[in-house]
Scaffold this active site. Structure first.
Site, PDB file in Angstrom:
ATOM      1  N   HIS A  36       0.838  -1.196   0.000  1.00 18.54           N
ATOM      2  CA  HIS A  36       0.000   0.000   0.000  1.00 18.54           C
ATOM      3  C   HIS A  36       0.878   1.253   0.000  1.00 18.54           C
ATOM      4  O   HIS A  36       0.988   1.958   1.007  1.00 18.54           O
ATOM      5  CB  HIS A  36      -0.945  -0.007   1.220  1.00 18.54           C
ATOM      6  CG  HIS A  36      -2.129  -0.892   1.025  1.00 18.54           C
ATOM      7  ND1 HIS A  36      -2.707  -1.611   2.043  1.00 18.54           N
ATOM      8  CD2 HIS A  36      -2.857  -1.169  -0.085  1.00 18.54           C
ATOM      9  CE1 HIS A  36      -3.737  -2.292   1.562  1.00 18.54           C
ATOM     10  NE2 HIS A  36      -3.844  -2.036   0.278  1.00 18.54           N
ATOM     11  N   GLU A 122      -5.959  -8.787   2.940  1.00 17.82           N
ATOM     12  CA  GLU A 122      -5.305  -9.799   3.790  1.00 17.82           C
ATOM     13  C   GLU A 122      -6.354 -10.697   4.444  1.00 17.82           C
ATOM     14  O   GLU A 122      -6.215 -11.927   4.465  1.00 17.82           O
ATOM     15  CB  GLU A 122      -4.473  -9.112   4.883  1.00 17.82           C
ATOM     16  CG  GLU A 122      -3.851 -10.103   5.851  1.00 17.82           C
ATOM     17  CD  GLU A 122      -3.203  -9.438   7.066  1.00 17.82           C
ATOM     18  OE1 GLU A 122      -2.639  -8.341   6.915  1.00 17.82           O
ATOM     19  OE2 GLU A 122      -3.276 -10.023   8.154  1.00 17.82           O
ATOM     20  N   THR A 160      -2.669  -9.022  10.819  1.00 21.63           N
ATOM     21  CA  THR A 160      -1.302  -8.783  11.295  1.00 21.63           C
ATOM     22  C   THR A 160      -1.083  -7.378  11.855  1.00 21.63           C
ATOM     23  O   THR A 160      -0.171  -7.161  12.647  1.00 21.63           O
ATOM     24  CB  THR A 160      -0.295  -8.996  10.142  1.00 21.63           C
ATOM     25  OG1 THR A 160      -0.738  -8.238   9.016  1.00 21.63           O
ATOM     26  CG2 THR A 160      -0.168 -10.450   9.768  1.00 21.63           C
ATOM     27  N   SER A 216      -3.349   2.090   3.975  1.00 22.36           N
ATOM     28  CA  SER A 216      -2.507   1.084   4.620  1.00 22.36           C
ATOM     29  C   SER A 216      -2.911   0.922   6.081  1.00 22.36           C
ATOM     30  O   SER A 216      -2.977   1.897   6.823  1.00 22.36           O
ATOM     31  CB  SER A 216      -1.036   1.518   4.534  1.00 22.36           C
ATOM     32  OG  SER A 216      -0.269   0.773   5.442  1.00 22.36           O
ATOM     33  N   ASN A 218      -1.117  -0.362   8.291  1.00 19.11           N
ATOM     34  CA  ASN A 218       0.040   0.002   9.095  1.00 19.11           C
ATOM     35  C   ASN A 218       0.049   1.488   9.416  1.00 19.11           C
ATOM     36  O   ASN A 218       0.409   1.893  10.515  1.00 19.11           O
ATOM     37  CB  ASN A 218       1.332  -0.353   8.351  1.00 19.11           C
ATOM     38  CG  ASN A 218       1.881  -1.677   8.815  1.00 19.11           C
ATOM     39  OD1 ASN A 218       1.692  -2.039   9.972  1.00 19.11           O
ATOM     40  ND2 ASN A 218       2.529  -2.396   7.925  1.00 19.11           N
TER      41      ASN A 218
HETATM   42  S1  SF4 Z   1       3.563  -5.385   8.503  1.00 24.56           S
HETATM   43 FE1  SF4 Z   1       5.122  -6.099   7.055  1.00 24.56          FE
HETATM   44  S2  SF4 Z   1       6.182  -7.811   8.082  1.00 24.56           S
HETATM   45 FE2  SF4 Z   1       4.241  -7.409   9.145  1.00 24.56          FE
HETATM   46  S3  SF4 Z   1       2.755  -8.776   8.193  1.00 24.56           S
HETATM   47 FE3  SF4 Z   1       2.583  -6.839   7.115  1.00 24.56          FE
HETATM   48  S4  SF4 Z   1       3.979  -7.054   5.379  1.00 24.56           S
HETATM   49 FE4  SF4 Z   1       4.505  -8.669   6.845  1.00 24.56          FE
END
Ligand code: SF4
Length: 219
Positions: A36, A122, A160, A216, A218
């Protein structure tokens, strides 16, 4: 003005690995955005001739297909392989793990509860590995659990990028609702470290700027 960087930031292991795979496979396409991050996707297209397709039909028009870090659904992966495509799997190993857990635990008769966003690629991929869609549920909050036909034994996995304390709250709610609960820690360490570093920095900063893709998890 004092500018301080977080202790942990930047591309994680899975993203670096996927970029490395893509750079080594010019003239391929990724099925869905590899990661992303639009700038990086454009760089791979311009410098390494790595294209992007968004659908299975489009992917089937190409010889070499790279699977994105978030993974794809099991049936799509099987279809690409059955069609004789060269499939290069850049799914992050930390995403492959919950896929494998869901497959195994569903085969063993467990109801599957996934903590995550059901619209996220995901999670769509992880859920697709269940052999029993009728006893596979995706939740974002422990309040959703009371409405689910959970059965006696449940296996729990998380997206994750989820927060550990929210995952713990779901596990705590589940443990009093079922006879047997298997909880798998599938939250990625990279995410955890970034979250901790962000929290630490936020406590001592006037303003924080987070640079990342808006879509994203993250970020
Ligand atoms: S954050 Fe990065 S290391 Fe963690 S699951 Fe996602 S792609 Fe994989």
């Amino acid at each position: 003005m004092k500018i301080e960087l977080a202790k942990s930031y930047g591309f994680c292991y899975g993203v670096k690995r996927a970029i490395d795979i893509a750079e080594k496979n010019p003239k391929s396409v990724t099925f869905g955005p590899l990661i992303h991050n639009k700038d990086e996707i454009n760089r791979l297209a311009n410098n390494h001739n790595v294209g992007l397709v968004e659908s299975l039909d489009e992917a089937l028009e190409h010889d070499t297909v790279i699977i994105r870090t978030h993974g794809i659904t099991k049936d799509r992966l099987q279809r690409l392989k059955a069609d004789g495509k060269k499939v290069i799997n850049a799914t992050c190993p930390y995403v492959t793990t919950p896929q494998q857990i869901v497959e195994k635990m569903s085969q063993e008769g467990y109801t599957i509860v996934i903590f995550g966003d059901e619209k996220h690629p995901e999670i769509q991929g992880v859920a697709s590995y269940s052999v029993a869609a009728e006893r596979t549920f995706t939740v974002l909050d422990e309040s959703e659990l009371s409405a689910l036909p959970l059965g006696a034994k449940v296996a729990l996995v998380a997206q994750t990028t989820r927060k550990p304390d929210a995952y713990q709250a779901i596990a705590a709610e589940l443990v009093v609702r079922v006879q047997e609960l298997r909880v798998f820690n599938t939250i990625c360490n990279a995410t955890f470290e970034n979250q901790e570093a962000t929290e630490e920095l936020a406590k001592k900063s006037d303003i924080m700027i987070i640079i990342g893709g808006k879509n994203s998890s993250n970020t």
